[in-house]
Design an enzyme around this catalytic site. Structure first.
Site, PDB file in Angstrom:
ATOM      1  N   ALA A 448      -4.871  16.820   5.678  1.00 11.97           N
ATOM      2  CA  ALA A 448      -3.864  16.443   4.695  1.00 11.97           C
ATOM      3  C   ALA A 448      -4.569  15.974   3.430  1.00 11.97           C
ATOM      4  O   ALA A 448      -5.761  15.685   3.460  1.00 11.97           O
ATOM      5  CB  ALA A 448      -2.975  15.328   5.240  1.00 11.97           C
ATOM      6  N   GLU A 484      -2.511   8.993   4.686  1.00  7.25           N
ATOM      7  CA  GLU A 484      -2.257   9.512   3.335  1.00  7.25           C
ATOM      8  C   GLU A 484      -1.442   8.530   2.506  1.00  7.25           C
ATOM      9  O   GLU A 484      -1.669   8.395   1.304  1.00  7.25           O
ATOM     10  CB  GLU A 484      -1.557  10.878   3.400  1.00  7.25           C
ATOM     11  CG  GLU A 484      -2.292  11.952   4.200  1.00  7.25           C
ATOM     12  CD  GLU A 484      -3.764  12.108   3.842  1.00  7.25           C
ATOM     13  OE1 GLU A 484      -4.123  11.866   2.684  1.00  7.25           O
ATOM     14  OE2 GLU A 484      -4.563  12.446   4.745  1.00  7.25           O
ATOM     15  N   HIS A 487      -3.638   5.905   1.125  1.00  4.24           N
ATOM     16  CA  HIS A 487      -4.371   6.370  -0.058  1.00  4.24           C
ATOM     17  C   HIS A 487      -3.578   6.187  -1.352  1.00  4.24           C
ATOM     18  O   HIS A 487      -4.162   6.186  -2.430  1.00  4.24           O
ATOM     19  CB  HIS A 487      -4.674   7.864   0.070  1.00  4.24           C
ATOM     20  CG  HIS A 487      -5.949   8.179   0.778  1.00  4.24           C
ATOM     21  ND1 HIS A 487      -7.142   7.571   0.467  1.00  4.24           N
ATOM     22  CD2 HIS A 487      -6.228   9.086   1.754  1.00  4.24           C
ATOM     23  CE1 HIS A 487      -8.098   8.089   1.247  1.00  4.24           C
ATOM     24  NE2 HIS A 487      -7.569   9.001   2.028  1.00  4.24           N
TER      25      HIS A 487
HETATM   26 ZN   LIG Z   1      -8.389  10.319   3.405  1.00  6.42          ZN
END
Ligand SMILES: [Zn+2]
Length: 1068
Positions: A448, A484, A487
């Site tokens: 991903a 994700e 992030h």
């Molecule tokens: Zn990562």
């Protein structure tokens, strides 16, 4: 970013077909292996200049005043390469040029639009209409003609004696960083991808830049894009009607992916200018940059989509830009799409306007983004559908997938908003965008990618089908979604200045993902699983001399790609976990929150983080005031490896001398004479005070101290266990007496010791024995308590370590004895959990069952083999019945039955692979087909892995190769295939693939194999690129294994014999 496929993370020595759930290095797409090797640097400048000159002359001859830039691909970037690949390159240019015009299948209204997209541009923000028209006017024949001419020129350069001479000159590494004189402020990017046509892209970009220092050169990144020098224009930002400042020379530095505009006059500091240009791109099929993907709809029609993967250095392939993470700017994206398609990007759609004179086409304009790095820009044009929900704070949340699998996106749609809201609370920093899209793509190289506001996933990482996906798949989806989303703060809001500090992104996301997952699935006890999935798995990598420090200097794209590995992800997250225990979680959160606030929309380095954490910890009194986080953490991030802490107790047991030394798999062969030492947080539990909840350090061992004394320990009849809950990133060794006391406790009542510490004891003891710090008698004696162990995590550690022994014994006479020993240990576990799966069991019980079944079948337990084959047969008789085999045990059943079966079983699996619409099911079948013992089936399968249109997607090629390589029957085939077809494989992936090299060498442990790998390394010194460290790791590991056999084989044979497992043939 998240690793592509979770089996990628299997340890080097592991050969079992388990599905690990670690997140480590993504298998990053990267530019080809050009440049940067010893010979190349010199030529990057000279060779490229030479080629460019020829290009220039060519251009002049062919079209008068036009000079085209040809993307370096398919042309080699150095003369050295030209020599190597002479024929290949020439042929490639002809047959497989990525240059879109050369590939144009036929002229239709779509492939050759009759109207300039620009003239219909919905915006008029620029002074002049963006001139895409000129781009269109590059006629097919003109371009083909020029290609031929360039081929001729290229050929003549190849035979230039001057060049050959130069090739032998030593080279310096070119500096691939952009100058700091200009800072991009704002981009306007307009793209018209012909998704349903010839895959070309008409592009236009305007970049507003601020001049920080006077400069007469504008240097930015451009790669695999064709531009037309006449369209390049530079105007002062405050006078957009300006006719344009003169550009005296356009230069293209292929090796460094630079476009350089040489100006007549230097630009003034403090002023803003706008550089604009038209360009022509191509939707490639390499899963990087702006690329194409396809799938079959329910009627069997092929559908196309266009999507992006820019991290770390591929934005430059989609549009010219300052492609460094530190060069943040705002982005305004326009995407042209056909009526039946949808486009999405980082920001919400602002408006849709008809595309003037192009019927059926529309321009989608997206809101201007927040300041962000180029690698986080993303766009997708597809015919996908979505589910939507809204998070508690009002963020619009949408999950996208192809229509026929959208119901499998419900789980992500459920947990996504919950995790997002939880992170807002955890970091105390709001999610700054009004929306968050997530999309599952049929073709995706990594697992991903955290593009801001538009997260892209491989289907297996976002889709979950409760009917046919396993609990492990659900766990994987949860983990990747949380990774994700983490992030969006770590990486997106605050970004490392340069890739050296990549671990700040990946380490944090890999730690915080567990916090996000724990929030939505509190009963799963995921924080415990961190130990086996992450910490113990990276121990096995970081004990090699060919490891690297977490924080490491990198420059070239190959070097950047190398560090998307277990060190950045797993060691990074393990040392953050260590910090959260020695600083306390409250202080860590406070420091993080202040850091995110201070650096939002900006870039930071690890020292910035240390400063904020130190301040928070000092305020909270959780760190001594004379100690800083930097002092401690520099010893963990700037040097590689980790220590083993030796605890030697006094005769009466009440004090212990504690020393530290670097834990190396093979200290004897060490060439590294540097002194390694760390700041080590020490704590312990004891028999009289078995408190395993306090994880803060009771003593700090300074890096400068050769030993510390710990007092107030219990008497010598009672055990002590250091490193409570294995929060410290180190191993612990004890004197034999203390080991024996621990073993005694495990045998009498193991539950007195914390589950994590039981896993720690097994993992530490076995690896200490492996490296010669402890006798195998003690390490293996620990295994005798496992008969009473019911928890998954210690079992997982135990079987992970046995894998190593099995692998080394497999081709020895004592294998039978070892096999029987392990079988006797596993069978009771197998019997306790049973073959029949129960989906309502706790997640960890299901994991335990899967582990037991996998091992029982692998060790040839007859009932296990029979049950697996019987289930598979039933399924073959009733293929549409999804309920015959429980998802949790599918891996084992498929692999076991295909291994025992023949062509029929294999063909059946292949057909089911083609038929299923569930990505995780496809993945299981792909791996299982590598289990067959039929050599011809394996050979055919290998061929298919690297054949377009074989039914195996490029993203899965390495999964197939690894599945064959892990099979003892397939390994020699895979190795031969790899050596015979290295160039082909390299070209197929567009890079040197780390995973194929890692998987095929994983089972090697003989001198002959070592020679072969070394020879391979020598032969491919110049094209190993981002896989070079993987090969170094393999060589070091094989060397160690050979030494291990010399030192330990007989000891283990003797130990097995002492336990009643004889290696000799009876009745001789
Ligand atoms: Zn990562």
């Amino acid at each position: 970013m998240t690793e592509g496929n979770f089996s990628l993370v299997e340890k080097d020595h592991a050969k079992k077909r388990r599905m690990s759930s670690d997140i480590v290095a993504m298998d990053m797409a990267q530019p080809e292996n050009s440049a940067f090797e010893k010979k190349n640097g010199f030529f990057v400048t000279r060779g490229t200049a030479w080629l460019l000159l020829l290009l220039f002359i060519c251009g002049l001859l062919a079209t008068g005043l036009l000079v085209y830039y040809y993307a370096p691909d398919p042309y080699p970037s150095t003369v050295a390469e030209l020599h190597q690949h002479e024929t290949v390159h020439i042929n490639e240019v002809k047959a497989e040029s990525k240059f879109p015009m050369a590939q144009r299948p036929s002229t239709t209204t779509t492939t050759s639009p009759t109207t300039s997209p620009t003239s219909a541009s919905p915006t008029s923000t620029s002074s002049e209409a963006p001139n895409m028209k000129e781009m269109k006017e590059m006629h097919e024949d003109q371009i083909e003609e020029k290609e031929e001419e360039i081929e001729q020129e290229v050929k003549s350069t190849m035979h230039s004696p001057e060049m050959q001479e130069e090739e032998e000159q030593p080279a310096e590494k070119p500096d691939v960083r952009l100058p700091r004189s200009l800072k991009p402020v704002h981009y306007q990017v307009k793209l018209q991808p012909f998704v349903n046509g010839n895959f070309s892209i008409f592009g236009y970009v305007e970049i507003e830049m601020e001049v920080l220092e006077p400069t007469a050169e504008i240097v930015l990144h451009i790669y695999d894009i064709v531009t037309h020098n006449q369209t390049v224009k530079l105007v002062p930002a405050d006078t957009p009607d300006h006719l344009g400042l003169e550009i005296v020379k356009h230069e293209y530095d292929h090796g460094r992916h630079f476009y350089i505009a040489h100006l007549e006059e230097p630009l003034e500091a403090g002023q803003n200018y706008i550089l604009s240009m038209n360009f022509l791109g191509y939707l490639n099929d390499e899963l990087k940059g702006f690329y194409r993907s396809s799938y079959k709809d329910e009627e069997g029609n092929e559908r196309w989509l266009a999507t992006t993967q820019f991290q770390p250095t591929h934005a430059r392939k989609a549009f010219p830009c300052f492609d460094e993470p530190g060069m943040k700017a705002t982005f305004e994206v326009y995407l042209a799409r056909e009526e039946n398609m949808t486009s999405i990007s980082n920001m919400p759609l602002a408006e849709t306007l008809p595309f003037e004179d192009q019927e059926g086409w529309y321009w989608d304009r997206f809101n201007t983004s927040v300041p962000m790095s180029t690698y986080l820009v993303a766009f997708v044009v597809s015919d996908f559908v979505y589910l939507n929900s809204t998070s508690d704070n009002g963020t619009l949340f949408r999950v996208w997938a192809r229509e026929s699998v959208i119901n499998q996106a419900e789980y992500s749609n459920d947990i996504g908003p919950k995790i997002l809201t939880h992170f807002e609370d955890y970091f105390q920093v709001p999610y700054p965008l009004p929306k968050q899209d997530m999309i599952a793509l049929p073709d995706f190289s990594a697992g991903a990618m955290e593009n801001w506001g538009l997260i892209t996933y491989r289907e297996t990482a976002m889709l979950f089908d409760p009917e046919s996906s396993a609990p492990e798949n659900q766990r994987w989806v949860s983990l990747v979604v949380a990774h994700e989303l983490a992030h969006q703060w770590f990486g997106n809001i605050v970004t490392p200045k340069w890739w050296d500090d990549l671990w700040l992104n990946e380490g944090f996301a890999s730690y915080v993902q567990y916090i996000g997952m724990d929030h939505v699935k509190p009963t799963w006890r995921v924080m415990e699983q961190f130990i086996v999935d992450t910490l113990q798995s990276v121990f096995a990598l970081d004990c090699l001399e060919s490891s690297h420090p977490i924080s490491i200097k990198v420059g070239h794209p190959d070097e950047i790609s190398q560090i998307f590995d277990g060190i950045s992800y797993n060691k990074g997250s393990s040392i953050i976990r260590m910090m959260s225990h020695f600083l306390t979680e409250a202080s860590l959160r406070k420091g993080l929150s202040n850091y995110l606030e201070a650096f939002q929309y900006d870039n930071a380095e690890q020292d910035d983080l240390w400063e904020y954490l130190t301040t928070a910890a000092h305020e909270d009194g959780t760190l001594p005031s004379d100690l800083t986080v930097k002092t401690i953490m520099d010893t963990w991030t700037l040097q590689m490896g980790y220590p083993v802490i030796n605890v030697t107790r006094s005769l009466d047991g009440t004090t212990a001398t504690v020393t530290q030394e670097r834990y190396l798999l093979n200290k004897k062969n060490s060439m590294d004479d540097r002194h390694y030492s760390w700041w080590v947080p020490l704590n312990y539990a004891s028999q009289s005070n078995p408190n395993f909840t306090v994880t803060s350090p009771s003593v700090w061992m300074k890096a400068s101290e050769s030993e510390v004394t710990v007092s107030s320990l219990p008497s010598s009849e009672e055990w002590v266990i250091f490193n409570v809950q294995e929060t410290g990133f180190y191993r612990v060794n004890y004197d034999d007496d203390n080991w024996n006391l621990i073993i005694q406790q495990l045998k009498t009542d193991h539950e007195v010791i914390h589950t994590i510490n039981r896993a720690q004891i097994i993992d530490d003891a076995m690896d200490l024995a492996r490296a010669g710090h402890l006798s195998y008698d003690i390490a293996l004696d620990i295994y005798t308590y496992l008969g009473n162990e019911t928890e998954y995590v210690p079992w997982k550690s135990a079987v992970n370590k046995l894998d190593y022994l099995v692998n080394l014994f497999q081709r020895t006479g004592a294998y039978g004895a070892l096999q029987n020993y392990i079988k006797d240990m596993i069978v009771p576990l197998y019997e306790s959990v049973g073959f029949a799966d129960n989906a309502s069991d706790h997640l960890l019980t299901q994991f335990k069952r899967k582990t037991a079944l996998t091992w029982a079948c692998k060790l040839g337990h007859q009932e296990c083999l029979d049950s697996a084959s019987a289930f598979f047969q039933q399924w073959m008789e009733d293929p549409q019945n999804n309920n015959i085999i429980s998802p949790n045990i599918k891996d084992t059943v498929y692999c076991t039955a295909i291994e025992a079966g023949g062509e029929n079983e294999w063909e059946f699996a292949w057909n089911m692979y083609l038929e299923t619409n569930v990505a995780s099911e496809k993945s299981k079948l792909l791996k299982a087909m590598g289990c067959t013992k039929k050599i011809w089936l394996l050979s055919r399968y290998l061929e298919m892995a690297f054949m377009k249109d074989s039914g195996i997607r490029l993203q899965d090629s390495d999964t197939v190769f690894s599945a064959v390589a892990k099979n003892p029957v397939g390994r020699p085939l895979a190795w031969t295939y790899l050596r015979d077809n290295w160039q082909k494989i390299h070209k197929y992936f567009g890079k040197a693939n780390k995973r194929v090299l890692k998987s095929v060498t994983a089972g090697f442990n003989t001198k002959q194999q070592l020679r072969e790998v070394k020879l391979f390394q020598e032969e491919h010194e110049d094209d190993l690129g981002a896989a070079s460290r993987a090969v170094e790791n393999a060589i070091e590991r094989i060397t160690n294994d050979i030494a291990w056999m010399d030192n330990n084989y007989q000891n283990i044979v003797d130990w097995l014999e002492s336990q009643g497992y004889n290696s000799k043939v009876s009745n001789v």
